[in-house]
Design a protein around this motif. Structure first.
Motif, PDB file in Angstrom:
ATOM      1  N   GLU A 135       0.830  -1.209   0.000  1.00 44.94           N
ATOM      2  CA  GLU A 135       0.000   0.000   0.000  1.00 44.94           C
ATOM      3  C   GLU A 135       0.858   1.250   0.000  1.00 44.94           C
ATOM      4  O   GLU A 135       0.534   2.248  -0.639  1.00 44.94           O
ATOM      5  CB  GLU A 135      -0.918   0.004   1.228  1.00 44.94           C
ATOM      6  CG  GLU A 135      -2.102  -0.937   1.122  1.00 44.94           C
ATOM      7  CD  GLU A 135      -3.107  -0.682   2.237  1.00 44.94           C
ATOM      8  OE1 GLU A 135      -3.812   0.353   2.172  1.00 44.94           O
ATOM      9  OE2 GLU A 135      -3.179  -1.511   3.147  1.00 44.94           O
ATOM     10  N   LEU A 136       1.948   1.183   0.722  1.00 44.75           N
ATOM     11  CA  LEU A 136       2.808   2.350   0.868  1.00 44.75           C
ATOM     12  C   LEU A 136       3.442   2.760  -0.463  1.00 44.75           C
ATOM     13  O   LEU A 136       3.583   3.945  -0.757  1.00 44.75           O
ATOM     14  CB  LEU A 136       3.888   2.062   1.902  1.00 44.75           C
ATOM     15  CG  LEU A 136       4.703   3.241   2.428  1.00 44.75           C
ATOM     16  CD1 LEU A 136       3.801   4.259   3.129  1.00 44.75           C
ATOM     17  CD2 LEU A 136       5.777   2.741   3.384  1.00 44.75           C
ATOM     18  N   VAL A 137       3.825   1.789  -1.278  1.00 43.69           N
ATOM     19  CA  VAL A 137       4.503   2.111  -2.536  1.00 43.69           C
ATOM     20  C   VAL A 137       3.543   2.171  -3.719  1.00 43.69           C
ATOM     21  O   VAL A 137       3.964   2.380  -4.855  1.00 43.69           O
ATOM     22  CB  VAL A 137       5.629   1.097  -2.848  1.00 43.69           C
ATOM     23  CG1 VAL A 137       6.614   1.028  -1.707  1.00 43.69           C
ATOM     24  CG2 VAL A 137       5.071  -0.289  -3.145  1.00 43.69           C
ATOM     25  N   ALA A 138       2.246   2.018  -3.449  1.00 47.59           N
ATOM     26  CA  ALA A 138       1.271   1.853  -4.535  1.00 47.59           C
ATOM     27  C   ALA A 138       1.175   3.026  -5.488  1.00 47.59           C
ATOM     28  O   ALA A 138       0.789   2.845  -6.647  1.00 47.59           O
ATOM     29  CB  ALA A 138      -0.114   1.556  -3.957  1.00 47.59           C
ATOM     30  N   ASP A 139       1.518   4.249  -5.049  1.00 51.69           N
ATOM     31  CA  ASP A 139       1.378   5.376  -5.970  1.00 51.69           C
ATOM     32  C   ASP A 139       2.538   5.481  -6.946  1.00 51.69           C
ATOM     33  O   ASP A 139       2.515   6.292  -7.869  1.00 51.69           O
ATOM     34  CB  ASP A 139       1.199   6.699  -5.205  1.00 51.69           C
ATOM     35  CG  ASP A 139       2.411   7.091  -4.367  1.00 51.69           C
ATOM     36  OD1 ASP A 139       3.451   6.419  -4.472  1.00 51.69           O
ATOM     37  OD2 ASP A 139       2.302   8.072  -3.610  1.00 51.69           O
ATOM     38  N   GLY A 140       3.569   4.655  -6.747  1.00 53.90           N
ATOM     39  CA  GLY A 140       4.662   4.584  -7.715  1.00 53.90           C
ATOM     40  C   GLY A 140       5.606   5.764  -7.725  1.00 53.90           C
ATOM     41  O   GLY A 140       6.431   5.884  -8.630  1.00 53.90           O
ATOM     42  N   SER A 141       5.535   6.642  -6.724  1.00 57.72           N
ATOM     43  CA  SER A 141       6.363   7.846  -6.758  1.00 57.72           C
ATOM     44  C   SER A 141       7.635   7.753  -5.928  1.00 57.72           C
ATOM     45  O   SER A 141       8.452   8.668  -5.932  1.00 57.72           O
ATOM     46  CB  SER A 141       5.546   9.059  -6.289  1.00 57.72           C
ATOM     47  OG  SER A 141       5.099   8.881  -4.958  1.00 57.72           O
ATOM     48  N   GLY A 142       7.830   6.657  -5.196  1.00 63.20           N
ATOM     49  CA  GLY A 142       9.048   6.503  -4.416  1.00 63.20           C
ATOM     50  C   GLY A 142       9.048   7.335  -3.151  1.00 63.20           C
ATOM     51  O   GLY A 142       8.002   7.825  -2.709  1.00 63.20           O
ATOM     52  N   ALA A 143      10.247   7.495  -2.563  1.00 61.22           N
ATOM     53  CA  ALA A 143      10.424   8.238  -1.308  1.00 61.22           C
ATOM     54  C   ALA A 143       9.636   7.603  -0.167  1.00 61.22           C
ATOM     55  O   ALA A 143       9.037   8.305   0.653  1.00 61.22           O
ATOM     56  CB  ALA A 143      10.045   9.705  -1.490  1.00 61.22           C
ATOM     57  N   VAL A 144       9.632   6.266  -0.127  1.00 60.28           N
ATOM     58  CA  VAL A 144       8.955   5.560   0.952  1.00 60.28           C
ATOM     59  C   VAL A 144       9.828   4.406   1.452  1.00 60.28           C
ATOM     60  O   VAL A 144      10.657   3.867   0.714  1.00 60.28           O
ATOM     61  CB  VAL A 144       7.583   4.984   0.518  1.00 60.28           C
ATOM     62  CG1 VAL A 144       6.585   6.103   0.267  1.00 60.28           C
ATOM     63  CG2 VAL A 144       7.713   4.102  -0.716  1.00 60.28           C
ATOM     64  N   GLY A 145       9.616   4.047   2.714  1.00 66.58           N
ATOM     65  CA  GLY A 145      10.332   2.921   3.274  1.00 66.58           C
ATOM     66  C   GLY A 145       9.469   2.209   4.291  1.00 66.58           C
ATOM     67  O   GLY A 145       8.568   2.809   4.899  1.00 66.58           O
ATOM     68  N   TYR A 146       9.729   0.914   4.461  1.00 66.92           N
ATOM     69  CA  TYR A 146       8.992   0.108   5.439  1.00 66.92           C
ATOM     70  C   TYR A 146      10.017  -0.771   6.149  1.00 66.92           C
ATOM     71  O   TYR A 146      10.602  -1.667   5.546  1.00 66.92           O
ATOM     72  CB  TYR A 146       7.944  -0.750   4.720  1.00 66.92           C
ATOM     73  CG  TYR A 146       7.084  -1.599   5.640  1.00 66.92           C
ATOM     74  CD1 TYR A 146       5.861  -1.129   6.106  1.00 66.92           C
ATOM     75  CD2 TYR A 146       7.499  -2.868   6.046  1.00 66.92           C
ATOM     76  CE1 TYR A 146       5.070  -1.897   6.947  1.00 66.92           C
ATOM     77  CE2 TYR A 146       6.714  -3.644   6.886  1.00 66.92           C
ATOM     78  CZ  TYR A 146       5.507  -3.153   7.334  1.00 66.92           C
ATOM     79  OH  TYR A 146       4.730  -3.913   8.167  1.00 66.92           O
ATOM     80  N   LEU A 147      10.251  -0.473   7.428  1.00 60.44           N
ATOM     81  CA  LEU A 147      11.246  -1.206   8.203  1.00 60.44           C
ATOM     82  C   LEU A 147      10.634  -1.775   9.467  1.00 60.44           C
ATOM     83  O   LEU A 147       9.695  -1.203  10.028  1.00 60.44           O
ATOM     84  CB  LEU A 147      12.402  -0.290   8.619  1.00 60.44           C
ATOM     85  CG  LEU A 147      13.349   0.276   7.564  1.00 60.44           C
ATOM     86  CD1 LEU A 147      14.429   1.104   8.256  1.00 60.44           C
ATOM     87  CD2 LEU A 147      13.984  -0.835   6.743  1.00 60.44           C
TER      88      LEU A 147
END
Length: 214
Positions: A93-105
């Motif tokens: 869900e976090l990366v779903a918009d395809g624009s980057g600048a996200v992380g899941y740790l």
């Protein structure tokens, strides 16, 4: 970096604030719920936000929802989401918009200070970073049909490292390959996943998204 921290656990929140300050970063706000995160990011426009997945009132996925809502109002706002457990669906869900600048740790990763700070910097720089344990879980249940099924074992290995946020240089070092060999493999991955050159979307992010959805 200018950072906003969102976590309802006071000890962890203050610990993150102290860690970031000791590393020379400026914490603009430290909040304990989703609405406060949205307000703080829209007000301060930080370089990156560190967000706990579970926050009040239900302690399920409020932090994730707030991060996504913030990016809807401020497209591309960098978000590094922390979770106690592996939830591949949250990462998707976090990366779903395809624009980057996200992380899941996973939160355990914060104790490995250098890894955490490296992930934070990569997200602030527009990269996508997924915890290795999240990637390992996806690999374990990976279906080999569809477009991903066309990838070779080496290409799947490269795609997993891309999902963890590694650069081409880091991947080459990790797999003992030349830079040109890595570029060739990644070009093949893009071709097999039907991702032609596109200035409006980040192909690495789209490739990771395809991987998450498999």
């Amino acid at each position: 970096m200018r950072v906003v921290v969102a976590d309802d656990a006071v000890l962890l929140r203050e610990g993150l604030v102290r860690l970031l300050a000791e590393e020379g970063h400026q914490v603009l706000a430290a909040v304990g719920d989703g609405p406060s995160l949205v307000e703080a990011v829209l007000r301060h426009r930080p370089d990156v936000s560190v967000v706990d997945v579970r926050m009040p009132p239900t302690h399920t996925d409020e932090g994730l929802r707030a991060a996504i809502a913030t990016r809807a109002q401020l497209p591309g706002a960098p978000m590094l989401v922390l979770s106690q457990y592996v939830e591949a669906s949250y990462a998707a869900e976090l990366v779903a918009d395809g624009s980057g600048a996200v992380g899941y740790l996973l939160k355990d990763r914060v104790a490995r200070v250098e890894e955490f700070l490296d992930a934070l910097a990569r997200v602030a720089g527009g990269g996508t970073v997924l915890d290795p344990q999240v990637v390992a879980q996806m690999l374990a249940g990976h279906r080999r049909d569809g477009a991903l099924g066309a990838l070779t074992a080496r290409e799947r290995e490269l795609l997993a490292l891309m999902a963890e946020g590694h650069s081409n240089t880091a991947i080459a070092r990790r797999l003992v390959l030349s830079a040109s060999a890595v570029e060739k493999h990644i070009g093949s991955i893009f071709a097999k996943l039907g991702l032609p050159p596109d200035d409006t979307q980040h192909r690495r992010v789209l490739a990771v998204l395809a991987y998450l959805r498999a």
